[in-house]
Structure formats: C-alpha cells, structure tokens
Design a protein around this motif. Sequence first.
Motif, PDB file in Angstrom:
ATOM      1  N   UNK A   6     -24.604  -0.762 -11.242  1.00 19.80           N
ATOM      2  CA  UNK A   6     -24.548  -1.552 -10.019  1.00 19.80           C
ATOM      3  C   UNK A   6     -23.385  -1.050  -9.168  1.00 19.80           C
ATOM      4  N   UNK A   7     -23.583  -0.992  -7.858  1.00 22.31           N
ATOM      5  CA  UNK A   7     -22.484  -0.656  -6.960  1.00 22.31           C
ATOM      6  C   UNK A   7     -22.431   0.802  -6.549  1.00 22.31           C
ATOM      7  N   UNK A   8     -21.306   1.130  -5.928  1.00 25.48           N
ATOM      8  CA  UNK A   8     -21.100   2.461  -5.353  1.00 25.48           C
ATOM      9  C   UNK A   8     -20.162   3.236  -6.274  1.00 25.48           C
ATOM     10  N   UNK A  44     -11.041   1.282  -0.349  1.00 24.51           N
ATOM     11  CA  UNK A  44     -11.538   1.660  -1.675  1.00 24.51           C
ATOM     12  C   UNK A  44     -10.954   2.984  -2.127  1.00 24.51           C
ATOM     13  N   UNK A  45     -10.969   3.976  -1.219  1.00 24.53           N
ATOM     14  CA  UNK A  45     -10.418   5.295  -1.551  1.00 24.53           C
ATOM     15  C   UNK A  45      -8.923   5.190  -1.831  1.00 24.53           C
ATOM     16  N   UNK A  97     -11.187  -4.987  -9.263  1.00 29.64           N
ATOM     17  CA  UNK A  97     -10.235  -5.180  -8.173  1.00 29.64           C
ATOM     18  C   UNK A  97     -10.837  -6.096  -7.099  1.00 29.64           C
ATOM     19  N   UNK A  98     -12.122  -5.862  -6.786  1.00 29.26           N
ATOM     20  CA  UNK A  98     -12.782  -6.693  -5.771  1.00 29.26           C
ATOM     21  C   UNK A  98     -12.863  -8.144  -6.222  1.00 29.26           C
ATOM     22  N   UNK A 123     -14.273  -2.681  -1.853  1.00 30.12           N
ATOM     23  CA  UNK A 123     -15.686  -2.332  -1.692  1.00 30.12           C
ATOM     24  C   UNK A 123     -16.129  -2.388  -0.230  1.00 30.12           C
ATOM     25  N   UNK A 124     -15.207  -2.386   0.691  1.00 25.58           N
ATOM     26  CA  UNK A 124     -15.562  -2.559   2.096  1.00 25.58           C
ATOM     27  C   UNK A 124     -15.621  -4.051   2.406  1.00 25.58           C
TER      28      UNK A 124
END
Lengths: 447, 355
Positions: free
Chosen positions: A333-335, A344-345, A368-369, A402-403
């Motif tokens: 799941x996710x990026x 994120x970077x 973290x999110x 995550x934006x």
Amino acid sequence: MRRVPGRALWVTAAVLVLATAAACGSGSSSDNNGTGGGGGGNAATPVNSSTCKSVVNPDGQLLVTSDLPLNGSSSHQTTQMNQAIEMVFEQAGWKAGKYTIAFQPCDDSTPQAGTWDSTTCSANANAYAQDPSVIANIGTFNSGCAELEAPVLNQAQPGPIAMVSPANTWPGLTQGTKVAAEPSKYFPTGTRSYARVVAPDNFQGPALALTAQGLGVKSVYILNDKQAYGAGVAQYFEDAAKKLGIQVLGNSAYNTKTGTNYQALFQGIAAKHPDAIMVGGLICENGGQLIKDKVAVLGDNSKVKLFLPDGFTTSQTITDAGKASEGLYASVAGVPTDQLTGAGATFVQDFQDKYHPDFVDPYTPYAAAAAQVVLKAIEASDGTRASVSKNLFGAQITDSVLGSFSINDAGDTDQGSMTVDVAKNGKLVTYKVLTPPSNLVETFPDQ
Amino acid sequence: MTAESGTARRPMLAALPRFSQQINRVLTWVVVGLFVVWVVGNFINAPKQFVSVFLLGVTLGSIYALVALGYTLVYGIIELINFAHGDVFMWGSMIAVTVSAHWLGLDGSQGWYVTAPLIFVTLLACIAFCGTLNVAIERLAYRPLRNAPKLAPLITAIGMSFILQNAGALVYGFIEQPVPDIFPTKPLFRIGGIAYTQKSLLIVLITIPVLLALVYLVRSTRQGKAMRAVAQDMDASRMMGIDVDRTIAFTFALGGALAGAAGLLFVMYQTSTRYDLGFQLGLFAFTAAVLGGIGNLTGAAFGALLIGLIQAFNEGLSWHTPGSSWTQSVIFSILILVLVFRPQGLLGEAVSDRA
C-alpha cells in the motif's frame, strides 16, 4: 507382557489431536473489556507492561504509544517505524499545540510466534486503556491484531483512545465487508476512534489484478491461507481479476505449517495450465517454501507469473525463497520511499542521516504520517481522549510526509496509491505505482 | 520377536456386543472400498498427473519412513511413544544446514566428486549428533522413569519435545534456515510437463538401503537379537546376560541416527528448515508408524509410504479431492480410523521383526 497399542495409543492420539488443535488456532477471538483510570497528571505515567519499552521524553504530559510486532521477520520494518515516529515527535519539539507529549513503543509479538500474537495484542490494549496518560496509539501493524485492540481502546474510560494505524490493510476495520458486523464491532461505544493512513486491501487486490492484466495474464490460480487478511486480499484480487476478464481457475486454501511440501499442490494446479499464481498469505507462514515449490513445478516467475500481496513485500521473502523469488510481483500500500517528494523526500533524507539504515522500508514514512495525524488531532483537541479521537476524523493533513491528504468520517485516507514491486537480482524494486479506478474497488455497506 | 503373547489383538469395537464385529468389518471394507474407488477414479481422470503425483508421494514417503522407523524402534523396545523424536529430526536438519552450507561451503556449484564426499561427511555428522542426542535424552529423561506408570515417560517425552524445539529456536532463531540446492536438480524425465528430478530419485535410492540395513541389523545380528529379547522380556533378558540398559541405549542411538539421516535428506530435498519442523512432520511419521503397526519395522516403512502417497494424492489430484489445507485433517482421520478399526496396524500381525 507386551500389549499392542491399546489404551495408551488412544490417550496419545487424544493428546496429539488436542496439541494440533491448539497449535492451529492462530488467534481470532478475544473478549476484552477496557477499564479505565482518571485524568492526566503532569508527567505521563508509563504503560505498565513488560512488552513496552522505556518512555522517550518522559516529561511529556500526554503519552502516545506505538503497538508493533518487534520480533520476527517484520522487525527490520517495525524498528524503523518506531524511529520514524520518534523523529516526527522530536522535529515537532515534543509538542502538539499547547500539550507536551511522551512516546512509548510497545511490542505486540512474541519471539516464539515471530509475528503478532493475539494474547499479547489483547493484553497491550488493556494496559493502554488502564493508563490514564495514554492519549493515542500508533498501530497496529497487522490487521488481525487491530481487530482485537480497536474495541478495547474504543471502550476505554474516560473516553476512547485514538488509534491510528500506519499499516492495517483489512478493509473491515473502517468499512463494511462480507464479514458480519464490520466495522461496527470495532467501535462498541458507537463512536469511531480508529483511523489509518494506508489504502486498504480493496485497493491492493485490484492493483495486483491490473498489473496481471498489463502483463498479458489470461488465467490465474489463487491460493489463500484461510486467515482474514490472506483470504480477504485473495478474494478482492479474484473479484477484480474477473472484472478485468482474467479467468480465475480456482481459489483454494493451502497448509501453512512448517515442513509442508507444496509440489503436489502445484502439480495439481499445473494440470489447469494457469498463466499466473496469486497467493493471499504471509511470508512467515512457510511462504518461502511455497514460492520455491511453485518455481520447481511450474517453472520460473517469468513463465508462470507470481503475484503476492504486502504480506510478502519484505526482503525476508528474497532470503527465504532464494533464487526462486526472481521475477515475482509483490504489492504494497502507498508510494515507494524513493518516489516521495517535498516533505516526504526531506523526511527520507533526514531519516537516513540520523539512523543510517541499509535501506528505508516501505512503511517507515507511513509511521511518520500516522504520527503527524496524531499530532494534528492532539493539537486540535482539548487534551482529553474523546476530543483527540473526535479530531482524527475529517483531519486535513497538509504538507505531510505523504503529501496532503485527509481522513474521512470512516477513518480512511483519501490516498489510494498502491505500489507493485518486482524482485530483480535479489532485490524488490518498484515496478509501477498505480491507483485502481473506483469501479474495481469493491465496497460494502457498513454493518 | 515377539510378541504379543497372548491373544491376538482384536479391534476396539469388538469389545462391544458381537454384532459390532460385523459392523466393524463392513465399515472397514466400505472405507477401503471408497479409497480404492477414489484412487482409481483419479487415475482414469488424469493418468499423467496421477503418475507424477505418485512419484512425488514415494519421495515424501521415503523421508517419513526414516522418521517413522525411529518411533517404531523405540516403541518396540520400551513401549514409549517418543514424542521428542520429531524434534531430534528437526535438529538433524539444522545440523545438516550448518555443516553442509556454513562449514563446508557447499552451494551446488561444486562438481559431484566434491559434493558427494562432503555430503557423506555431513551425513556422518548428522547421524553422530542425533544419535548422541537421542541417547542423552534416554539417559536423562526416560531411564529414570522406566518403572514409573506409562503416562509419566509419555508426558516427559512431550516436555522433551518442547525443550528441543525451544533450544532449536534459541540457537537458530525463529526464522527459516535456507540452504542452496546441493543435490542435483536436473530432470530425469517429464510426465505431462512435470519434471521428475534426480534429487527425488536420490532420496528414494538412499532410503532403501538404509531400511534394508536396519531390517538386517534387527533380524540377523547379535545386537538385533539382544534388542528383540529385551523387547520381549526385559527381566528374562537380564537373566540371560544381556545388558538391558546398553541395548535400549543402542536402540535410541539407532533411532537418532535414522532421524539425523532423515533430517539431512529432508533439508536437501526441501532446501529450508525451521525450529518447529518436527511438529507436523513428527506427527505424520507417528501416524505412519501406527498405520503400519507400531513396533513393526516393515509396517512403519509401509505406513510411511502410504502417508506420503495419501498426502501427495490429497494435494495433487483433482477428482473429489479435499486439497492442501485438509492434509492434516485427512492424515489424523486415518490415525483415528486405524485406532478404531485396526489398532494393531496394517501389518501388525507380522511380528517377526518387531524390535
């Protein structure tokens, strides 16, 4: 003199049948009653449980716990998740609005099981509920464990403890499924207190099915481990595959016990000539052997493709399956961490600078999110449990790891991104990132 | 040797009124008949698939046989079901990984003239370790209880099993221990596209001489004679000058050695092992021993072959087959059916080589 097996054998048989039954019952039921304490004092009281480590920033008023399996094959991942949470809190100066916070990581696994353990999950949840300092819990990692903890934390006194999972993908925790009483059985008080930052399995199944379609797969055979997660994701895959015109040749359960040889199973499947195999299960359930025997009988993964859900998306799969892992597809799941941008970077860079990991695991940014969601909810609250829980829902998180995303009224994120990895030269590398269209994402009314 | 002095064993249900004997017989034939119909039906349904699954079952059965013999040897001599045996087998597989892959550096890339002698060295190490381990278990845990009620050593055996399992986890961790493919994996021939590998044949070829040697040892050597005498009557053997403790220790050493060999073959075939390996496999082998007639060597080998075949059939065939997740249920149902209808096992009457 000697008597042939009579009563002794009977006794023995009874003993071993009971032993097997006990070994097979991999926890699904629990009855818990959260009991509670009073209001918060000045410095937080640590959770009184041997599974919890020492408190970080012990001077904080409100205690946030994390509940992750720190033993076994997921420990590389979960250790990083705790580090990520700690880093987010540290960067926030251990403050959420006008409140100061403390952080205590707890373990929901046992070394024997090597994975989450139902008794430990229940015991942890009760320990949090009984500690009035605990304001929120970041966890769990496994959906099965969340199913046990969510109702206990929901019934805690005074007020439900907010629970934010960075990794639970079972849809039923927040929305209706084919399982009776989901999701209402996870919030017995009638007020929700559980949210998550990953897209659930009704996105993961279709993501794998779309990948299979893209690779020209016309027919597939599905195996599942009979557990809620494994059988669930297998079912979502099956439904999406059918909608995409892929022929499903079967969906059957496999024996997950150590030492099981699967060559006969795959010989039976070989007779049906599938283009691909999909397995709904976990690597720690003899998954390495399953992959090896698949390759031994059906040929390598470029010939008959292999699709696996996030229960396999870890370097442990490569270790356990060895050369047979080459070319398998595994979703998560996710990026992927290397495709995060902006905050994120920066997070990934900071994390690498601080902890120097060999690589950043996929769920680390999600932990973290989840920590950011908790901070936001505490900031918007009046410092009570009920208020923090309430503020999870409808939360708008801008510029997070995550934006920007929001948590809806059910507790789900509006981000539906899924990553599919491929095993190449002994490493899982990103194959594609996709968001399944809504017509493939199966939903059921709440029960 | 011997035996059952006394009356021939009768099925459990025979204790009930006489008509139950008929029911017993009819039910036995119904069960056997259904099984035959199912096997023949599957053969007609997909003959090629049947043959390749059959060959796989023979290989699995060979490994089970080596483990089952350990159960049956020990039961034959002291009437103890040594539950720790499956875990001795697990230790055999672990030692095989350590010696072959970690110490000797075998990874399948070496030629057969290097691999074969080093595998033989590994085999000796496994046999020595497991033989010694089994003797130590007997000395520490079972010998002090030899005159205690039957249940005491049985429970001790279960406890021993947990101790060995946890010790395995302590030393090797809770995760899989993989080994590279060391045995040759080239296909010998293909049936319906499914390869039968050299590895599969090798397992069977190693098992057969081991079984024959064991039968020879028990039937035709002085030590075998002593074992049979002790099994028949411990006190009388002692009066005849047989060292009973030594004979029992020898039997445990033999059982352990077989488990060590089985551990090596298993891990070479399967290419991974884990601390809890002995649990399911030990129970399957125990079932095989009961199926063949516990205490009977040929019976254990025959029962193991049947269990291997039934497992392979259940998982690999497609005509009215329960499937992989039911294997345990099927095998333990067989255990129960055998205990009800034929507690002496399939070959229980052939007592001549009971050890």
